[in-house]
Structures are given as structure tokens and as C-alpha cells.
Design a protein around this motif. Sequence first.
Motif, PDB file in Angstrom:
ATOM      1  N   GLY A  64       0.828  -1.205   0.000  1.00  0.00           N
ATOM      2  CA  GLY A  64       0.000   0.000   0.000  1.00  0.00           C
ATOM      3  C   GLY A  64       0.858   1.249   0.000  1.00  0.00           C
ATOM      4  O   GLY A  64       2.088   1.180  -0.018  1.00  0.00           O
ATOM      5  N   PRO A  65       0.201   2.438   0.006  1.00  0.00           N
ATOM      6  CA  PRO A  65       0.925   3.710  -0.100  1.00  0.00           C
ATOM      7  C   PRO A  65       1.892   3.954   1.064  1.00  0.00           C
ATOM      8  O   PRO A  65       1.654   3.490   2.175  1.00  0.00           O
ATOM      9  N   THR A  66       2.947   4.734   0.785  1.00  0.00           N
ATOM     10  CA  THR A  66       3.967   5.061   1.795  1.00  0.00           C
ATOM     11  C   THR A  66       3.368   5.771   3.003  1.00  0.00           C
ATOM     12  O   THR A  66       3.682   5.433   4.146  1.00  0.00           O
ATOM     13  N   ARG A  67       2.538   6.784   2.729  1.00  0.00           N
ATOM     14  CA  ARG A  67       2.011   7.644   3.795  1.00  0.00           C
ATOM     15  C   ARG A  67       0.811   6.977   4.457  1.00  0.00           C
ATOM     16  O   ARG A  67      -0.116   6.550   3.778  1.00  0.00           O
ATOM     17  N   VAL A  68       0.843   6.950   5.793  1.00  0.00           N
ATOM     18  CA  VAL A  68      -0.135   6.136   6.512  1.00  0.00           C
ATOM     19  C   VAL A  68      -1.560   6.675   6.365  1.00  0.00           C
ATOM     20  O   VAL A  68      -2.513   5.898   6.225  1.00  0.00           O
ATOM     21  N   PHE A  69      -1.712   7.984   6.321  1.00  0.00           N
ATOM     22  CA  PHE A  69      -3.059   8.563   6.169  1.00  0.00           C
ATOM     23  C   PHE A  69      -3.663   8.128   4.835  1.00  0.00           C
ATOM     24  O   PHE A  69      -4.804   7.682   4.749  1.00  0.00           O
ATOM     25  N   SER A 105      -3.543  -1.407   7.155  1.00  0.00           N
ATOM     26  CA  SER A 105      -3.968  -2.187   8.316  1.00  0.00           C
ATOM     27  C   SER A 105      -3.106  -1.939   9.548  1.00  0.00           C
ATOM     28  O   SER A 105      -3.618  -1.898  10.661  1.00  0.00           O
ATOM     29  N   PHE A 106      -1.779  -1.818   9.346  1.00  0.00           N
ATOM     30  CA  PHE A 106      -0.866  -1.862  10.489  1.00  0.00           C
ATOM     31  C   PHE A 106       0.043  -0.652  10.627  1.00  0.00           C
ATOM     32  O   PHE A 106       0.740  -0.530  11.635  1.00  0.00           O
ATOM     33  N   GLY A 107       0.089   0.229   9.618  1.00  0.00           N
ATOM     34  CA  GLY A 107       0.991   1.372   9.663  1.00  0.00           C
ATOM     35  C   GLY A 107       0.651   2.292  10.828  1.00  0.00           C
ATOM     36  O   GLY A 107      -0.524   2.521  11.126  1.00  0.00           O
ATOM     37  N   LEU A 108       1.685   2.819  11.478  1.00  0.00           N
ATOM     38  CA  LEU A 108       1.481   3.693  12.635  1.00  0.00           C
ATOM     39  C   LEU A 108       1.680   5.153  12.259  1.00  0.00           C
ATOM     40  O   LEU A 108       0.896   6.012  12.669  1.00  0.00           O
ATOM     41  N   ARG A 110       6.961   4.859  10.617  1.00  0.00           N
ATOM     42  CA  ARG A 110       6.685   3.493  11.119  1.00  0.00           C
ATOM     43  C   ARG A 110       5.587   2.879  10.276  1.00  0.00           C
ATOM     44  O   ARG A 110       4.448   2.725  10.713  1.00  0.00           O
ATOM     45  N   ASN A 111       5.961   2.535   9.043  1.00  0.00           N
ATOM     46  CA  ASN A 111       4.949   2.084   8.091  1.00  0.00           C
ATOM     47  C   ASN A 111       5.084   0.605   7.730  1.00  0.00           C
ATOM     48  O   ASN A 111       4.774   0.198   6.626  1.00  0.00           O
TER      49      ASN A 111
END
Length: 141
Positions: free
Chosen positions: A90-95, A108-111, A115-116
Motif C-alpha cells: 500500500g501507499p507510503t504515507r499512513v493517512f 492495516s498496520f501502519g502507525l 513506522r509504516n
Amino acid sequence: LQLTLAIIKPDAVAHPLFLEAVHQTILDNRLLIVRSKDVTWSRQESQKFYQEHSGRFFYQRLVEFMASGPMRAYILAHEEAIPLWRSLMGPTRVFRAQHTDPESIRGSFGLTDTRNTVHGSDSAASASREIAFFFPDFNEE
Ligand code: ATP
Ligand code: MG
């Protein structure tokens, strides 16, 4: 078969259920695990691996995070290993990951953007370089 280098980053290795879920995603998508190993980087190794990002505002943060604890590295093989693993990440940026691709690993799990959860090689040239970085004996076998 195409090869790629995948890393489960320290944020996910620190959570056994996240680690297991990412490992299961690899298996569910028929990516062949050619090699795997658990490693903890020194700061120097982390700097070297991410040299291409050395001018970016997030570089120090990234380098420190990636040397902050154990991670798991894999050589994965599949007809389309590089794009398949990148799309599972999925995309680099968590948002962005949470909003546009919530089922992805990062969704699902990126913080945070640092911390991705996972890394994947972005081209065949990167894959060769990164595989050699983690598994220096691989080509000679
Ligand atoms: P990776 O190389 O880990 O597979 P990527 O190719 O999606 O991720 P890159 O642009 O290569 O993204 O960035 C490498 C890593 O640097 C990212 O995975 C993330 O941990 C960190 N990073 C990238 N952009 C940012 C940002 N804007 N803020 C904080 N950290 C970032
Ligand atoms: Mg990258």
C-alpha cells in the motif's frame, strides 16, 4: 521468476500479531520465500541502506527507526514479485494508506509515515542492490 527484497520493519516485528499477519499475507499471495532472516541494523548500516534519501527531511528519523530494533528480511520470488509486493504494502504515507487502501499492509498496520510496517524494492535494480545488501552470499550459491 522475479525477485524482490521485502522487510518487515521494527514497528511490526515488535508486535507478534502484526508480524504473523504480514508473514501470512506473503503466503496467501503465493510469493515464494527464497530466503529470510532476522537482523538488527547498526546506525551505519541503516544510513548506508537509505543513502538515496540522505537529503530528505525524514532521513534522520528513518535511519534511527530502522536501527531501533529487530526486523525481518525476505527474498521473495513471483512472476511479478516487485509490483505485487508493492501493491500489497500500500501507499507510503499512513493517512493515504488508511483512506485509499485500508486493506493493504500499511493501511492495516501502519502507525506513522516513518513506522509504516514494511519495505519493498521499487525496481529490478533496487532489488539486486538490496538483496546483495542483506544476503551477500546469495548470488554465489
Ligand atoms: P520503502 O522504501 O520503505 O519500501 P517507499 O518506497 O514506499 O517505502 P520511500 O519514498 O522509498 O517510500 O521512503 C522510504 C521510507 O522513508 C518510507 O517507507 C518511510 O518509512 C520513510 N518516509 C518516506 N516519506 C516519508 C515522510 N514524508 N515522512 C516520514 N517518513 C517518510
Ligand atoms: Mg522506497
